[in-house]
Scaffold this motif. Structure first.
Motif, PDB file in Angstrom:
ATOM      1  N   SER A   1      19.643 -19.123  19.291  1.00  0.00           N
ATOM      2  CA  SER A   1      20.777 -18.582  18.130  1.00  0.00           C
ATOM      3  C   SER A   1      20.011 -16.978  17.879  1.00  0.00           C
ATOM      4  CB  SER A   1      20.711 -19.337  16.946  1.00  0.00           C
ATOM      5  OG  SER A   1      20.781 -18.621  15.761  1.00  0.00           O
ATOM      6  N   LYS A   2      20.556 -16.100  17.225  1.00  0.00           N
ATOM      7  CA  LYS A   2      20.109 -14.461  17.006  1.00  0.00           C
ATOM      8  C   LYS A   2      19.986 -15.024  16.093  1.00  0.00           C
ATOM      9  CE  LYS A   2      24.826 -12.823  16.630  1.00  0.00           C
ATOM     10  NZ  LYS A   2      24.820 -11.483  15.965  1.00  0.00           N
ATOM     11  N   ASP A   3      20.431 -15.467  15.048  1.00  0.00           N
ATOM     12  CA  ASP A   3      20.369 -15.552  13.530  1.00  0.00           C
ATOM     13  C   ASP A   3      18.903 -16.363  12.701  1.00  0.00           C
ATOM     14  OD1 ASP A   3      22.364 -13.972  13.353  1.00  0.00           O
ATOM     15  OD2 ASP A   3      23.963 -16.203  12.694  1.00  0.00           O
ATOM     16  N   LYS A   4      17.973 -17.237  13.847  1.00  0.00           N
ATOM     17  CA  LYS A   4      16.827 -17.431  13.571  1.00  0.00           C
ATOM     18  C   LYS A   4      16.157 -16.950  13.605  1.00  0.00           C
ATOM     19  CE  LYS A   4      18.967 -21.882  13.201  1.00  0.00           C
ATOM     20  NZ  LYS A   4      19.679 -23.237  13.757  1.00  0.00           N
ATOM     21  N   GLU A   5      14.694 -16.973  12.771  1.00  0.00           N
ATOM     22  CA  GLU A   5      13.547 -16.345  13.256  1.00  0.00           C
ATOM     23  C   GLU A   5      12.663 -17.660  12.740  1.00  0.00           C
ATOM     24  OE1 GLU A   5      13.146 -13.296  14.378  1.00  0.00           O
ATOM     25  OE2 GLU A   5      15.272 -12.984  13.765  1.00  0.00           O
ATOM     26  N   LEU A   6      11.546 -17.509  13.472  1.00  0.00           N
ATOM     27  CA  LEU A   6      10.569 -18.285  13.437  1.00  0.00           C
ATOM     28  C   LEU A   6       9.039 -17.671  13.249  1.00  0.00           C
ATOM     29  CD1 LEU A   6       9.413 -21.060  14.535  1.00  0.00           C
ATOM     30  CD2 LEU A   6       8.468 -20.421  16.606  1.00  0.00           C
ATOM     31  N   PHE A   7       8.312 -17.765  12.896  1.00  0.00           N
ATOM     32  CA  PHE A   7       6.772 -18.069  11.637  1.00  0.00           C
ATOM     33  C   PHE A   7       5.723 -18.439  12.000  1.00  0.00           C
ATOM     34  CE2 PHE A   7       9.831 -15.139   9.516  1.00  0.00           C
ATOM     35  CZ  PHE A   7       9.687 -13.627   9.536  1.00  0.00           C
ATOM     36  N   ILE A   8       4.822 -18.420  13.069  1.00  0.00           N
ATOM     37  CA  ILE A   8       3.985 -19.509  13.286  1.00  0.00           C
ATOM     38  C   ILE A   8       2.798 -18.942  12.696  1.00  0.00           C
ATOM     39  CG2 ILE A   8       2.319 -19.741  15.303  1.00  0.00           C
ATOM     40  CD1 ILE A   8       3.680 -18.088  16.796  1.00  0.00           C
ATOM     41  N   VAL A   9       2.042 -20.326  11.761  1.00  0.00           N
ATOM     42  CA  VAL A   9       1.303 -20.475  10.738  1.00  0.00           C
ATOM     43  C   VAL A   9       0.078 -20.886  10.608  1.00  0.00           C
ATOM     44  CG1 VAL A   9       0.416 -21.545   8.823  1.00  0.00           C
ATOM     45  CG2 VAL A   9       2.410 -20.221   9.329  1.00  0.00           C
ATOM     46  N   VAL A  10      -1.271 -19.411  11.026  1.00  0.00           N
ATOM     47  CA  VAL A  10      -2.051 -20.024  11.539  1.00  0.00           C
ATOM     48  C   VAL A  10      -3.879 -19.743  10.757  1.00  0.00           C
ATOM     49  CG1 VAL A  10      -1.544 -20.172  14.546  1.00  0.00           C
ATOM     50  CG2 VAL A  10      -2.747 -18.042  12.828  1.00  0.00           C
TER      51      VAL A  10
END
Length: 193
Positions: free
Chosen positions: A162-171
């Motif tokens: 989905s072009k409307d979703k963004e993912l952030f990786i938490v480290v």
């Protein structure tokens, strides 16, 4: 037992007002005391100290915190949020170095049963607890099992389509500094644009 902990021992806060960012952070850290609304409001004030209307939260004071607040909150816990480039496959991730994920999705405004023609954003935590990955969306009645690593990869691919979703990786900060969260053989330069 805490009423927010299910039989599998997974902590899950449910949606209150527009506090999905707060719920996502507490669900990510599996602790209701990880952050409070007062602490997130204080972060907003620190980010924009001399303004009448703070751009990092709802003008009504109900939440609706932006990514800057989430990043500052994570930093207070010794963590970093890394934006994931959707041109890469999720398989490039080194899951053993990743604390969890925060997914940002579009959400409709609703007044009772009536949907309004306005769009806002919703924050969702995803993390592993006792070897199983969970979708800890605060709009769900209970945590949703995603499954093992292969199931997580399929889930992330589906979400990132989905072009409307963004993912952030938490480290943690050391993992971010050493870039340990990503496998070396996945180079963005090798990905077709």
């Amino acid at each position: 037992m805490d009423m927010n902990v299910n039989s599998n021992g997974v902590y899950h806060e449910k949606q209150v007002k527009e506090l999905c960012a707060l719920h996502a952070l507490n669900n990510l850290f599996q602790n209701r005391d990880a952050f409070s609304k007062a602490e997130l409001d204080e972060i907003c004030q620190t980010l924009s100290p001399h303004v009448w209307i703070n751009p990092h939260k709802s003008i009504l004071g109900l939440g609706n915190y932006d990514v800057n607040v989430i990043m500052a909150a994570l930093h207070r816990k010794g963590c970093e949020a890394i934006w994931f480039d959707k041109r890469k496959p999720p398989e490039c991730l080194q899951l053993c170095f990743i604390h969890g994920f925060i997914l940002n999705v579009p959400s409709d405004y609703r007044f009772g049963f009536v949907y309004l023609p306005l769009r806002k954003r919703h924050w969702i935590a995803i993390r592993q607890v006792a070897g199983i990955y969970y979708n800890l969306d605060s709009k769900l009645d209970q945590p949703q099992i995603i499954g093992q690593e292969n199931d997580l990869m399929a889930y992330l691919k589906e979400q990132l389509d989905s072009k409307d979703k963004e993912l952030f990786i938490v480290v943690n900060q050391e993992v971010e500094e050493k870039h340990l969260w990503e496998k070396e053989d996945y180079d963005l330069g090798a990905i077709p644009r």
